[in-house]
Design an enzyme around this catalytic site. Structure first.
Site, PDB file in Angstrom:
ATOM      1  CB  SER A 149      -0.965  -0.032   1.186  1.00  0.00           C
ATOM      2  OG  SER A 149      -1.971   0.938   1.060  1.00  0.00           O
TER       3      SER A 149
ATOM      4  NE  ARG B 127      -8.536   2.397  10.361  1.00  0.00           N
ATOM      5  CZ  ARG B 127      -7.353   2.023   9.916  1.00  0.00           C
ATOM      6  NH1 ARG B 127      -6.709   2.786   9.050  1.00  0.00           N
ATOM      7  NH2 ARG B 127      -6.785   0.908  10.330  1.00  0.00           N
TER       8      ARG B 127
ATOM      9  CG  ASP C 119      -6.557  -3.541  -3.623  1.00  0.00           C
ATOM     10  OD1 ASP C 119      -7.397  -2.679  -3.325  1.00  0.00           O
ATOM     11  OD2 ASP C 119      -5.354  -3.461  -3.293  1.00  0.00           O
TER      12      ASP C 119
ATOM     13  CG  HIS D 298      -5.844  -2.149  -0.023  1.00  0.00           C
ATOM     14  ND1 HIS D 298      -4.925  -2.103  -1.048  1.00  0.00           N
ATOM     15  CD2 HIS D 298      -5.322  -1.383   0.988  1.00  0.00           C
ATOM     16  CE1 HIS D 298      -3.892  -1.356  -0.686  1.00  0.00           C
ATOM     17  NE2 HIS D 298      -4.105  -0.916   0.544  1.00  0.00           N
ATOM     18  CG  ASP D 299      -7.132  -4.168   5.226  1.00  0.00           C
ATOM     19  OD1 ASP D 299      -6.363  -3.267   4.837  1.00  0.00           O
ATOM     20  OD2 ASP D 299      -7.951  -4.005   6.157  1.00  0.00           O
TER      21      ASP D 299
END
Length: 371
Positions: free
Chosen positions: A153, A222, A321, A351-352
């Site tokens: 990332s 967040r 992602d 993505h994580d």
């Protein structure tokens, strides 16, 4: 300039230390008169200083990549540690908190020359500034060339900047779950997050130190970010339309009385968890640094820019992602000198997956890259 070591004069694995690197002229025109970098190390630097590996953290990551002498788990335990692909019995691993952060490096909450927190006065920093600062630390540590620089990332973007800005100092570069530049959509997601913080009633233009913190705005930022970090498949499979028991989101006499769906409760949890460990101004500073990510800036075309690097590259993406699409990794790989494959992490999480499923790339990294 000398390194100021915290806690002990003897290096410990996975213990935060601090280095003073002097003043830093910034790419956008600002200047930081005295910069401190927080960092951790694992392993031992060999006699010819050829086994150093730099691990770059992502947006809200810390320097704590793996355990070492600490009992606290690190964020890339599958990748770094004794016997891991980045073997700390073999390599000297370094991780540095980015300038602008809040894990010990100089950032908006740090004292300015007048003794007050920088706050709204903190200058714009870029990923190139991050690389420049880390190059100073590498000099102090006696590391003239990294065996490898790795990151996922934003960490991957930082690794890429290292390889292009200091080609003679990076032998191998792993760029995971990031492209050559932040796209308009990625900038749009980021702007929504920073605006959420700036519009918090307690933000006070960034000068909230000594008063109530903009916790609501940071938690909202967040939430927005976390939606992009996970996939629709992950949300549907994990939460669906289920209610957060005993709440009832579809039964309420007034809008303000309704309960939450499970996915809402999950996002609330993620937002509140970050508020306990991160500074809102640092979130803005580092997010804007990522918004500035463009390896081609003032360097020419993508192929010309990447042609400045001399490192051996490893490029990877997460197949699900939806923040940094695999197509961006393929575009990056195609523009690199030589033939560079794109390794895929297969994970429905989104993505994580670059964090949770990095172990899938262990054998490729160990056998084809870190040799």
């Amino acid at each position: 300039m000398t390194i100021t070591v915290s806690r002990t004069a003897v290096p410990e694995n996975g213990v935060v230390r601090f280095a003073s690197i002097g003043g830093l002229q910034l790419e956008a025109g600002g200047f930081l008169p005295e910069v401190t970098l927080a960092y951790e190390t694992w392993g031992t630097l060999n006699a010819d200083r050829s086994n150093a590996v730099l691990i770059e953290h992502a947006l809200t990551g810390s320097t704590h990549v793996t355990r070492g002498d600490s009992d606290e788990p690190g964020w890339w335990e599958q990748l770094v540690g004794p016997g891991a692909p980045v073997d700390t019995d073999k390599f000297f691993v370094v991780s540095v908190n980015m300038v602008g952060g809040c894990y010990g490096s100089t950032g908006p909450s740090s004292p300015a020359p007048d003794g007050k927190p920088w706050g709204s006065r903190f200058p714009l920093v870029t990923l190139r500034d991050s690389a420049a600062a880390e190059a100073r630390l590498a000099d102090q540590l006696g590391i003239h060339s990294w065996f490898a620089v790795l990151g996922g990332s934003m960490g991957g973007a930082r690794a890429l900047e290292w390889a292009v800005t200091y080609p003679e100092r990076v032998q191998r570069c792993a760029v995971i779950s990031i492209g050559a530049a932040s796209t308009a959509e990625q900038i749009a997601f980021a702007q929504a997050q920073t605006l959420a913080i700036r519009q918090d009633a307690n933000f006070n233009d960034g000068d909230y130190y000594g008063g109530p913190f903009p916790e609501g705005g940071l938690a909202l930022a967040r939430r927005i970010a976390h939606i992009t970090y996970r996939s629709a498949q992950e949300f549907d499979g994990r939460f669906g339309r289920s209610a957060q028991a005993p709440e009832t989101p579809f039964q309420a006499a007034a809008l303000g009385d309704r309960g939450r769906y499970q996915v809402e409760s999950y996002l609330d949890h993620q937002g509140n968890k970050l508020v306990r460990r991160f500074d809102a101004n640092s979130y803005i500073a580092i997010t804007e640094a990522l918004m500035s990510h463009d390896v081609c800036r003032n360097r020419g075309s993508l192929r010309e820019s990447l042609g400045l690097a001399s490192a051996r590259f490893f490029v990877a993406a997460v197949d699900s992602d939806r923040l940094y699409f695999p197509s961006q990794s393929r575009e990056l790989a195609a523009a690199l000198p030589g033939e560079v494959d794109v390794h895929l992490i297969e994970a429905p999480i989104g993505h994580d997956g670059f964090l949770t499923e990095i172990g899938q790339l262990g054998s490729q990294l160990r056998n084809a890259f870190l040799v």
